[in-house]
Design an enzyme around this catalytic site. Structure first.
Site, PDB file in Angstrom:
ATOM      1  N   ASN A 291     -80.440  -4.844  45.450  1.00  0.00           N
ATOM      2  CA  ASN A 291     -79.290  -5.877  44.980  1.00  0.00           C
ATOM      3  C   ASN A 291     -78.334  -4.839  44.175  1.00  0.00           C
ATOM      4  O   ASN A 291     -77.672  -3.705  45.169  1.00  0.00           O
ATOM      5  CB  ASN A 291     -79.702  -7.060  44.145  1.00  0.00           C
ATOM      6  N   ASP A 292     -78.004  -5.118  42.979  1.00  0.00           N
ATOM      7  CA  ASP A 292     -76.764  -4.188  42.531  1.00  0.00           C
ATOM      8  C   ASP A 292     -76.628  -2.697  42.997  1.00  0.00           C
ATOM      9  O   ASP A 292     -77.835  -1.914  42.947  1.00  0.00           O
ATOM     10  CB  ASP A 292     -76.863  -4.167  41.008  1.00  0.00           C
ATOM     11  N   GLN A 308     -80.433  -1.117  43.200  1.00  0.00           N
ATOM     12  CA  GLN A 308     -81.450  -2.051  43.061  1.00  0.00           C
ATOM     13  C   GLN A 308     -82.432  -2.070  44.054  1.00  0.00           C
ATOM     14  O   GLN A 308     -81.894  -2.592  45.125  1.00  0.00           O
ATOM     15  CB  GLN A 308     -81.248  -3.175  42.347  1.00  0.00           C
ATOM     16  N   TRP A 316     -86.692  -9.833  45.864  1.00  0.00           N
ATOM     17  CA  TRP A 316     -86.446  -9.086  44.582  1.00  0.00           C
ATOM     18  C   TRP A 316     -87.810  -8.691  43.990  1.00  0.00           C
ATOM     19  O   TRP A 316     -88.749  -9.671  44.033  1.00  0.00           O
ATOM     20  CB  TRP A 316     -85.601  -9.815  43.981  1.00  0.00           C
ATOM     21  N   SER A 349     -80.414  -2.012  36.370  1.00  0.00           N
ATOM     22  CA  SER A 349     -79.130  -1.414  36.788  1.00  0.00           C
ATOM     23  C   SER A 349     -78.707  -0.597  35.607  1.00  0.00           C
ATOM     24  O   SER A 349     -78.894  -0.581  34.399  1.00  0.00           O
ATOM     25  CB  SER A 349     -78.199  -2.488  37.141  1.00  0.00           C
ATOM     26  N   ARG A 411     -78.864  -5.145  28.870  1.00  0.00           N
ATOM     27  CA  ARG A 411     -78.825  -4.284  30.015  1.00  0.00           C
ATOM     28  C   ARG A 411     -77.858  -3.829  30.639  1.00  0.00           C
ATOM     29  O   ARG A 411     -76.572  -4.179  30.222  1.00  0.00           O
ATOM     30  CB  ARG A 411     -79.847  -5.135  30.997  1.00  0.00           C
ATOM     31  N   GLU A 468     -73.746  -9.730  32.136  1.00  0.00           N
ATOM     32  CA  GLU A 468     -74.328  -8.658  32.693  1.00  0.00           C
ATOM     33  C   GLU A 468     -73.478  -7.800  33.789  1.00  0.00           C
ATOM     34  O   GLU A 468     -72.466  -8.226  34.021  1.00  0.00           O
ATOM     35  CB  GLU A 468     -75.779  -9.155  33.833  1.00  0.00           C
TER      36      GLU A 468
HETATM   37  C1  FRU Z   1     -77.684  -8.495  38.232  1.00  0.00           C
HETATM   38  C2  FRU Z   1     -79.048  -8.045  37.546  1.00  0.00           C
HETATM   39  C3  FRU Z   1     -78.841  -6.819  36.432  1.00  0.00           C
HETATM   40  C4  FRU Z   1     -80.130  -6.314  36.379  1.00  0.00           C
HETATM   41  C5  FRU Z   1     -80.568  -6.161  37.921  1.00  0.00           C
HETATM   42  C6  FRU Z   1     -82.183  -6.243  38.100  1.00  0.00           C
HETATM   43  O1  FRU Z   1     -78.015  -8.580  39.685  1.00  0.00           O
HETATM   44  O2  FRU Z   1     -79.639  -8.987  37.164  1.00  0.00           O
HETATM   45  O3  FRU Z   1     -78.306  -7.751  35.315  1.00  0.00           O
HETATM   46  O4  FRU Z   1     -80.013  -4.987  35.781  1.00  0.00           O
HETATM   47  O5  FRU Z   1     -79.987  -7.288  38.494  1.00  0.00           O
HETATM   48  O6  FRU Z   1     -82.272  -5.996  39.206  1.00  0.00           O
END
Ligand code: FRU
Length: 717
Positions: A291-292, A308, A316, A349, A411, A468
């Site tokens: 992800n991110d 991520q 995930w 992240s 975060r 976030e």
């Molecule tokens: C955004 C998020 C962030 C977090 C990460 C976890 O997609 O929820 O806020 O750090 O993904 O994977």
């Protein structure tokens, strides 16, 4: 006198023969009705259910297509389902069971001589849980030869007031048991340890121990037999070591542990980067979920892209920082995990900077360090730091955490250097009382000590403005001499523009819309971009079903801040480096597009493309582009752009429209209105459709520029 042989024969062989007796299937619930079983009440209906019922979480773990599922009419219905009599002719009765875990209320009973002698329930008694059916069995040797009945009971009417049962079998083979802490010793001889993954298999906790100490720990859907794919774990840091691989719970018939194998390269990598849904010019991880984008920084001649990463699953989980590098933002090389979960939690992240002045003291031999900031998603949730002087190996700061928990789940630290105050600034997402989304601003002279300086408020709860993944940066305003403004954005890409004095952000405009598509999230911009550009990469929530990897990073965009009639706005354009992927380009000289115009792109076939057009449409024109079956249309009367079923306004700029379209195997990105309108979308064109068409559905347009380029794979070098 009986010989030893006949002695063994007398006792051992009959048992052996006995063990060969075929199984007796009491019920597999594959028919439309229950046959001789008797259903009373409402919960069980007149026949087996085929899988999940409306309103129910996904039911899995049953065998074949049908099962008993008393969720009929929801949890509140009750009833019983009773089997005909059968003879206990085998040692064990095995079955699959799930649903409610209430003894006597959501259960299956075995009646012998009319008396209940055994009972079993599902696992769930409180909200949450899973509709998965698990195997259970009873040893019925003491009832051998007796007749019995099964009674499946649903007397419960509240949460988890239902029971799921399937595959009831009399057998002499001991049914598989769960082994707790199953373990295997392996001497580390190669680079990778490969774990078999099957999406949907029960999640197990795996630990890898060196000298009795857990050095890696993760959850994984371990394949009991044939895996979907193999998840590699880098063990090159422990050459020659005796590794213990420990699994918290494993069925005795699972081959997962014994099948774990070592290799130097991916064991199933023959097709790597050529898989049918592998993005060809977007970054995706070799294996597992991403992800991110994290830690986007240019350091020692390379663009770094951390992300991520779940190295061990298609979904995930297990957040690590994966790591890839590129010299041109287009061709990436994945170089392995940069940050592994640790005692502080999993690695959420964050960002990265080059500490040019070595304010942190992590630099070595005059080499400025690259410093990473990340969230450790443990309890508490804290902000931590790691550093590197080679851009490949990372050391976690010994005095972590840097910022203690403010509120749970705070975060995604993004750190920047603020030249005028000679301080570092960190923006951090913090949810405050009443589900308020805020960005907390901290400052630091040395990256080690951080002081809260100010707070900017975003939306509340479902209003995800500044929710976030904050990003914060200063940008020059195009067409001015030195005017600058600050941009503050959140994960959904809504942003504010304003000023910043080194401690407090003062928005002049708030909550501007970012992208106009679907599946663009948690974008971040590069730190220390060598050409001074503002380059952004967003996570593309574009699934790759059936693959050994999932999701992608969208194409890097150069952002600009421009003046419009409404005020300052951001624009997005694919970075110029895309040019290096153009394999062949069809360029069509200027022409007038009318309904009768023949398709100028008829002779061009390709899979992954970049399309660019500039046109001045008549007021009633609908200019339609068909990109391998995906319609991209511009409606001049409505000043609207349509990508597939998705619509967004896209104003003409001085009467003119400029479109750029990037098509890859699972995504389409459309840029319109001189970059003011950016529409990323998931899209999976049919593999066999390689055609393109430009037409006028109504009206006409003066087309001043039209190019279509086939893009080569970024992985083919
Ligand atoms: C955004 C998020 C962030 C977090 C990460 C976890 O997609 O929820 O806020 O750090 O993904 O994977």
């Amino acid at each position: 006198m009986p010989s030893l042989f006949s002695f063994l024969f007398a006792f051992a062989v009959p048992a052996f023969l006995h063990a060969q007796s075929p199984e007796i299937v009491i019920a597999d619930f594959e028919s439309a009705d229950y046959g001789a079983w008797k259903s009373e009440g409402e919960a069980f209906g007149s026949g087996p259910t085929r899988g999940t019922l409306p309103g129910q979480m996904r039911v899995d773990g049953f065998a074949g297509k049908g099962l008993v599922n008393s969720f009929l009419k929801g949890d509140r219905s009750t009833g019983t389902l009773t089997s005909p009599e059968f003879k206990i002719e085998r040692r064990y009765l095995s079955f699959l069971i799930g649903g409610g875990g209430f003894i006597g209320e959501t259960c299956m009973n075995l009646l012998v001589d009319g008396q209940p002698v055994r009972t079993a329930t599902g696992p769930n008694t409180k909200p949450g849980g899973s509709e998965h059916l698990d195997p259970q069995f009873w040893d019925l040797s003491q009832f051998a030869g007796k007749t019995a009945r099964l009674q499946i009971v649903d007397r419960a009417t509240g949460g988890w007031g239902h029971i799921n049962v399937d595959q009831i079998v009399l057998t002499d083979r001991e049914p598989p048991r769960d082994i707790v802490n199953a373990a295997r010793e392996i001497t580390a001889e190669k680079r990778l340890l490969n774990f078999p993954v099957k999406t949907g298999a029960p999640k197990r906790k795996v630990e890898v121990l060196v000298d009795g100490k857990a050095v890696r720990s993760f959850e994984i859907e371990l394949a009991p037999d044939q895996p979907d794919w193999w998840a590699p774990l880098d063990i090159s840091v422990w050459p020659g070591a005796k590794l213990t691989v420990r699994v918290d719970k494993l069925r005795s018939d699972s081959r997962a542990l014994e099948s774990i194998k070592q290799s130097d390269d991916l064991v199933d990598g023959a097709d790597l980067y050529r898989e049918s849904l592998r993005p060809q010019f977007h970054f995706s991880s070799k294996r597992g979920w991403l992800n991110d984008p994290n830690g986007l920084v240019f350091y020692r001649g390379e663009y770094h892209l951390f992300y991520q990463h779940n190295p061990y699953g298609w979904n995930w989980g297990n957040m690590h920082w994966g790591h890839a590098v590129s010299k041109d933002l287009v061709h990436w090389e994945e170089v392995g995990e940069a940050l592994y979960p640790d005692n502080f939690g999993t690695m959420f992240s964050g960002s990265a900077v080059v500490d040019w002045k070595n304010t942190s003291g992590f630099g070595k031999n005059g080499e400025p360090p690259m410093v990473l900031f990340y969230t450790a998603d443990g309890n508490p949730t804290t902000q931590c730091m790691a550093y590197s002087t080679d851009g490949r190996t990372f050391t976690k700061y010994e005095a972590n955490p840097l910022v203690k928990e403010i509120t749970r789940g705070n975060r995604d630290p993004k750190v920047i250097w603020h030249e005028p105050t000679q301080k570092w600034v960190m923006v951090l997402y913090v949810e405050t009382a009443g589900k308020k989304h805020t960005v907390h601003f901290f400052t630091s002279p040395n990256l080690r000590e951080w002081t809260l300086a100010s707070i900017t408020e975003g939306g509340t709860d479902n209003d995800r403005y500044l929710f976030e993944c904050p990003d914060f940066y200063e940008m020059p305003v195009e067409g001015t001499r030195g005017t600058k403004a600050w941009v503050l954005s959140g994960a959904n890409s809504e942003y504010a523009i304003g000023s910043f004095d080194g401690t407090k952000f003062t928005p002049e405009v708030s909550k501007l819309r970012g992208h106009r598509g679907h599946g663009f999230y948690a974008a971040q911009t590069y730190s220390d971009e060598p050409k001074g550009r503002r380059i952004q990469i967003g996570w593309g929530q574009m699934p790759s079903p059936g693959m050994s990897f999932n999701q992608l990073q969208l194409f890097p965009c150069e952002q600009k801040l421009v003046k419009t009639a409404e005020g300052l706005r951001l624009t997005w354009e694919p970075v110029a480096e895309i040019a290096s992927l153009r394999k062949r380009t069809k360029e069509v000289p200027a022409f007038k597009l009318e309904k009768s115009t023949s398709n100028k792109l008829a002779d061009f076939e390709a899979e992954t493309v970049e399309f660019r057009a500039e046109f001045t449409p008549a007021p009633d024109a609908i200019v339609a582009l068909n990109v391998r079956g995906i319609p991209v249309e511009y409606d001049a009367a409505k000043q609207e752009l349509r990508v597939g079923d998705h619509r967004t306004s896209a104003p003409l700029q001085n009467g003119r429209q400029r479109l750029t379209v990037l098509l890859d195997r699972t995504s389409i990105e459309v840029f319109a209105s001189d970059g003011l309108i950016y529409v990323p979308m998931p899209a999976t064109p049919k593999a066999e459709d390689r055609k393109f068409e430009l037409s006028a559905k109504s009206g006409s347009a003066e087309v001043s520029k039209l190019t279509l380029s086939e893009l080569s794979s970024a992985w083919s070098r």
